[in-house]
Design an enzyme around this catalytic site. Structure first.
Site, PDB file in Angstrom:
ATOM      1  N   ASP A 152       0.873  -1.250  -0.026  1.00 49.74           N
ATOM      2  CA  ASP A 152      -0.238  -0.061  -0.044  1.00 49.74           C
ATOM      3  C   ASP A 152       1.028   1.249  -0.008  1.00 49.74           C
ATOM      4  O   ASP A 152       2.091   1.180  -0.431  1.00 49.74           O
ATOM      5  CB  ASP A 152      -1.019  -0.040   1.291  1.00 49.74           C
ATOM      6  CG  ASP A 152      -2.444   0.614   0.906  1.00 49.74           C
ATOM      7  OD1 ASP A 152      -2.357   1.695   0.612  1.00 49.74           O
ATOM      8  OD2 ASP A 152      -3.156  -0.257   0.609  1.00 49.74           O
TER       9      ASP A 152
ATOM     10  N   HIS B 246      -3.343   5.968   3.816  1.00 53.53           N
ATOM     11  CA  HIS B 246      -4.345   4.725   3.117  1.00 53.53           C
ATOM     12  C   HIS B 246      -3.915   3.497   3.786  1.00 53.53           C
ATOM     13  O   HIS B 246      -4.395   2.605   4.295  1.00 53.53           O
ATOM     14  CB  HIS B 246      -4.452   4.601   1.783  1.00 53.53           C
ATOM     15  CG  HIS B 246      -5.589   3.724   1.125  1.00 53.53           C
ATOM     16  ND1 HIS B 246      -5.120   2.292   1.050  1.00 53.53           N
ATOM     17  CD2 HIS B 246      -6.830   3.848   1.030  1.00 53.53           C
ATOM     18  CE1 HIS B 246      -6.347   1.605   0.553  1.00 53.53           C
ATOM     19  NE2 HIS B 246      -7.214   2.446   0.503  1.00 53.53           N
TER      20      HIS B 246
ATOM     21  N   SER C 290     -11.450  -1.389  -0.498  1.00 55.15           N
ATOM     22  CA  SER C 290     -10.176  -1.536   0.031  1.00 55.15           C
ATOM     23  C   SER C 290     -10.412  -1.867   1.494  1.00 55.15           C
ATOM     24  O   SER C 290      -9.473  -2.719   2.116  1.00 55.15           O
ATOM     25  CB  SER C 290      -9.478  -0.109   0.040  1.00 55.15           C
ATOM     26  OG  SER C 290      -8.942   0.094  -1.290  1.00 55.15           O
TER      27      SER C 290
END
Length: 685
Positions: A276, A310, A505
């Site tokens: 990520d 994120h 996600s």
């Protein structure tokens, strides 16, 4: 000529021979039988065989059948002749008058061959189709997305992945590394080289239209891919005004992970690789013990641990232990380890090549950190079938090496065929999203409007769904997401701040955490078994919502049930001698657990996987789904005579391979200088 006609004529002849008819013969009929009967000449029965698919320089083995009644007599001699009816080139027959003949072709394409049989008075023909060098999934060796960009701006340097054909025996050293370095040299000569991708016998770099065309003409190059941008996609706006539901900090209870935690199973000893934007050292991950076991970077320069925010949010869903919130916001597997593999840059995006490189690093270090799960909470548009997709090839290799790969379906719903890559791959666990409405009860849950489903390959994706709306997890103050969406900060009862995000996600991270729980309890499970248990034990939801799914396959098998997954047994598990299976189940289960269907049976892997595995599989037993597929006697082939291409991959019995015992030492993934790659050589689009 069809087999039905052969059988029909045979039955008629038997009936005549036995004197059978619709009624008993009369006296007059019996008298007629004493008189000479007229002789009727029946036409021959001809069958030219099954349609075939062959690859040059091989020929087609023709095995025709012709049957005659021996009339007229004389001459009563049956003759047969093979001829070419149509095709792009010429056809030569080894013996055009023999039923068993061989045909060779001067060019690729679709041919029709005809077998004609004549008894001197009547002639009958039957045709067989032979496809020579079947058309590939893509008409040439350049990704269509690249072709469009080349036409728009021929001088622009475009990001590419150059994939090589499989090496040929004898294999010396690490053939996958050699192929990757060969691709890197080709890029240096025809553009700009960035990094080898030995996992898939490829290299990444940049080239303009002239360079790409030149690369595609190299005989050892299999394909020139567009090194597309990957990243988490914003979720679509709701079709109607979404209700102001409560934020979801209760998602572990919705998927019944809390029941697993109550049994003392919390993911301890199992590591999840989070590919990520990075993972920050949040207290929920590093206190009282640091569970971020390693951090590596395959994106642009990293000035902070997670500039995007994120990846840390994802890691918190997987393994946050709630230290800062006093236990109010806890992830699915709060004792699991995390490996931070940064593949997304400061803008929140990366390239396919950086993801492949990240997976390659995970494979090289999986034993050192006991990495069992890879979480991919992002994707790229699926412009190619999974069989031609480089990310699909990469995740399949990881899967076969014992890593459970969990991928997001994407946020492109509610339209069909919107699943992103690598979620399109049939082997991985692909996750869609639900909206749990901030309530523990599942009756009011909704299939999230943004959740992507369906693929152009007709794979039933996603495999299942998990909560993915307004999910509360870790916050990275000052990160890109924190700056863009200050209204999404969530304050815990003790004043600690967290962050809420929406998307597949988040749902993907929920399933990765569930996989970690399952693997702690039963560490010998294979990726196929983990998938079978997770996908085969889902729970129903939304019974009171009144919602109608856009398609029955849109949410896969249903909503994740982490607790039920730990109680079931895969179809291929050894039977237990007593109450518990040898792999260990939750205490108190005295009866045989329910078995779920086997996972990933009868699948055909990606082309890049097949090429990369050629040195690994070479010399192992050859088993085929159909020993005569396409008219080829596959059972006669050996590794020395086998053409390892799409025709063979379609017919190869992949389920027969004992992956735990193949010669994996013939490939290497840790023989490169990981820190020498200039991933920020060119900016992302």
């Amino acid at each position: 000529m069809t087999r039905r006609r052969l059988l029909g004529i045979g039955c008629a002849l038997v009936a005549l021979a036995l004197g059978l008819g619709p009624a008993a013969p009369s006296a007059q009929a019996q008298l007629h039988r004493l008189l000479p009967l007229p002789v009727f000449n029946l036409p021959p029965v001809v069958n030219a065989g099954l349609d075939q698919v062959i690859t040059l320089p091989s020929g087609a083995n023709l095995t025709g059948v012709a049957i005659d009644d021996g009339q007229p007599n004389p001459p009563g001699v049956l003759t047969t002749t093979w001829s070419a009816v149509s095709g792009p080139g010429t056809v030569s027959f080894s013996n055009a008058r023999a039923l068993n003949s061989a045909a060779t072709f001067s060019a690729s394409g679709a041919y029709v061959l005809r077998l004609t049989a004549s008894d001197g008075a009547l002639a009958v023909s039957d045709d067989v189709a032979v496809t020579v060098n079947p058309a590939p999934l893509v008409e040439n060796k350049i990704d269509p997305a690249l072709l469009a960009l080349m036409a728009a701006d021929p001088q622009r340097l475009l990001p590419v992945i150059v994939e090589m054909l499989q090496p040929l025996p004898p294999f010396i050293g690490a053939p996958n590394v050699d192929r990757a370095l060969e691709a890197l040299d080709l890029l240096r000569f025809n553009g700009a080289a960035v990094a080898p991708l030995s996992l898939i016998d490829s290299a990444a770099g940049f080239a303009d239209a002239v360079g790409i065309a030149a690369l595609s003409l190299v005989p050892t190059v299999a394909f020139v891919h567009y090194d597309a941008t990957v990243g988490p996609r914003p979720s679509a706006d709701p079709p109607v005004a979404a209700p102001p539901d409560q934020v979801s900090g209760i998602y572990p209870r919705v998927v019944r992970a809390n029941r697993v935690l109550s049994q003392g199973i919390s993911g301890n000893g199992v590591t999840v690789a989070v590919l990520d934007s990075g993972v920050a050292a949040d207290a929920d991950l590093v206190q009282p013990n640091n569970r971020i076991l390693a951090s590596v970077n395959f994106a642009d320069e990293r000035l902070t641990s997670d500039p995007g925010g994120h990846g840390t949010h994802i890691a918190g869903i997987v393994a946050g232990n709630g230290s800062r919130s006093g236990g109010e916001f806890v992830g699915i597997a709060p004792q699991a380890g995390i490996v931070d593999v940064r593949v997304l840059g400061n803008t929140g995006s990366g390239r396919i090549s950086s993801v492949v490189r990240g997976i390659e690093w995970v494979l090289a270090h999986r034993t050192a950190y006991n990495i069992r799960v890879i979480n991919l909470s992002f994707g790229a548009p699926a412009n190619l079938p999974y069989r031609a997709d480089p990310m699909s090839a990469a995740v399949e290799i990881a899967w076969r090496r014992g890593l459970v790969v969990v991928a997001a379906s994407g946020n492109g719903g509610p339209q069909r065929d919107t699943v992103v890559t690598p979620g399109i791959d049939p082997y991985v666990i692909t996750v869609g999203a639900t909206d749990d409405r901030g309530t523990i009860g599942r009756g009011d849950d909704l299939f999230a409007w943004f959740s992507a489903w369906g693929s152009a390959d007709s794979n039933a994706k996603p495999d299942l769904v998990a909560p993915g709306r307004r999910i509360v997890s870790l916050r990275v103050p000052g990160s890109a997401l924190d700056t863009l969406f200050p209204e999404r900060v969530v304050v815990a009862q003790n004043g600690a701040t967290y962050f809420r995000l929406t998307g597949t996600s988040m749902a993907t991270a929920v399933v990765s955490g569930a996989a970690a729980l399952l693997l702690q309890r039963r560490p010998t499970l294979t990726p196929d078994q983990v998938k079978a248990l997770i996908v085969g034990t889902t729970q129903q939801y939304g019974g009171n919502s009144g919602q109608v799914l856009p398609d029955p396959i849109a949410d896969g098998s249903g909503l994740l049930d982490a607790y039920a997954a730990t109680l079931a047994a895969p179809c291929d598990a050894a039977p237990s001698s007593g109450g518990l299976l040898s792999g260990g189940f939750l205490g108190g289960i005295l009866s045989q657990p329910t078995r779920v269907a086997c996972g990933n049976r009868g699948l055909r892997p990606a082309d890049g996987f097949a090429r990369a595995q050629y040195p690994v599989l070479f010399g192992s037993p050859l088993q085929w789904q159909d020993p005569l597929a396409g008219g080829i006697p596959w059972f006669l082939l050996t590794w020395d005579t086998l053409v390892w291409n799409s025709v063979a991959w379609d017919n190869f019995a992949w389920d027969s391979v004992a992956w735990d015992s193949v010669a994996w030492d013939s490939v290497a993934w840790d023989s490169v200088a990981w820190d020498s790659v200039a991933w920020d050589l060119f900016t992302l689009d």
